[in-house]
Enzyme design. Structure first.
Site, short mmCIF file in Angstrom:
data_model
loop_
_atom_site.label_atom_id
_atom_site.label_comp_id
_atom_site.label_asym_id
_atom_site.label_seq_id
_atom_site.Cartn_x
_atom_site.Cartn_y
_atom_site.Cartn_z
N HIS A 30 0.82 -1.22 0.00
CA HIS A 30 0.00 0.00 0.00
C HIS A 30 0.86 1.27 0.00
O HIS A 30 0.41 2.33 -0.41
CB HIS A 30 -1.00 0.00 1.18
CG HIS A 30 -0.42 0.37 2.51
ND1 HIS A 30 -0.14 -0.57 3.48
CD2 HIS A 30 -0.09 1.56 3.05
CE1 HIS A 30 0.34 0.04 4.56
NE2 HIS A 30 0.38 1.34 4.31
N ASP A 61 -0.31 -7.34 1.24
CA ASP A 61 0.28 -6.03 1.50
C ASP A 61 1.80 -6.09 1.60
O ASP A 61 2.41 -5.45 2.44
CB ASP A 61 -0.33 -5.39 2.77
CG ASP A 61 -0.11 -3.88 2.80
OD1 ASP A 61 0.14 -3.30 1.73
OD2 ASP A 61 -0.18 -3.29 3.89
N SER A 134 4.46 1.78 8.61
CA SER A 134 4.14 0.80 7.57
C SER A 134 5.44 0.22 7.04
O SER A 134 6.34 0.95 6.64
CB SER A 134 3.39 1.46 6.42
OG SER A 134 2.09 1.81 6.81
#
Length: 212
Positions: A30, A61, A134
């Site tokens: 992402h 992801d 992330s």
């Protein structure tokens, strides 16, 4: 030699070097949806290098980047191993990442063996994480990477999801069809180190992912 112009970006995330022979970094898929023009990775000395995405799996992801910059110097084998088995409920873990312009440490534990809506590719952590986390590695006390931070549950404070580390191996297996040499290159020496030593040794392999 000429100094490269520094890249300012519209987002920041974290990546982890896993293959020093091929300069491969794992991060989140992402993250890359925001990088349409270029991807830059920046090490903990502030040095920036160009990278390109060679693998994206949106379901898990996971994305794998390859540093393509000719100025990048090959690194020593990574000091951590990547666990092929799932982390256990209650296992204590720490995370390192770039929620701001420097590496930030966090700690917590595995609070559920599955992720959002019982997704078995993910596990749930009880820890604090921010947007720039992330792609941050989740590391257990033996110095094994057991997951990669993916997202935080917006409504629940302290609930974070991580992609289980076996998915990193699965990604590399897919990449091996194109290049046999892609593999985790590690010397798992963190096992006998205390936490501060573990952090020091991992820091060099953490990269800030920037893009625009």
């Amino acid at each position: 030699k000429d100094e490269k112009p520094r890249v300012e970006s519209n987002f920041r995330a974290t990546g982890l070097m896993i293959d020093v022979n091929n300069n491969l970094i794992v991060t989140n898929a992402h993250v890359l949806t925001e990088a349409s023009r270029q991807i830059i990775v920046e090490n903990n000395n502030g040095e920036q290098y160009t990278a390109t995405s060679i693998y994206v799996n949106e379901k898990n992801d996971i994305a794998i980047l390859k540093i393509t910059d000719k100025d990048f110097k090959k690194m020593k084998p990574v000091p951590f191993s990547i666990k092929k088995k799932n982390a256990e409920l209650g296992e204590s873990v720490f995370i390192l990442g770039y929620p701001k312009q420097e590496i930030v440490y966090g700690e917590g534990y595995i609070s559920a063996e599955n992720g959002y809506e019982m997704d078995s590719d993910f596990c749930q952590l009880s820890t604090l994480a921010n947007e720039g986390n992330s792609g941050s590695p989740v590391i257990n006390s033996n110095g094994e990477v057991v997951g990669i931070i993916s997202s935080k549950e917006n409504n629940l404070e302290g609930v974070v999801y991580a992609i289980k580390s076996v998915n990193v191996y699965n990604a590399l297996e897919e990449l091996k069809k194109e290049n046999e040499s892609y593999k985790v290159t590690s010397k798992p020496i963190l096992r006998n180190n205390n936490r501060k030593e573990q952090i020091k040794k991992v820091e060099d392999y953490l990269f800030m992912i920037k893009g625009n």
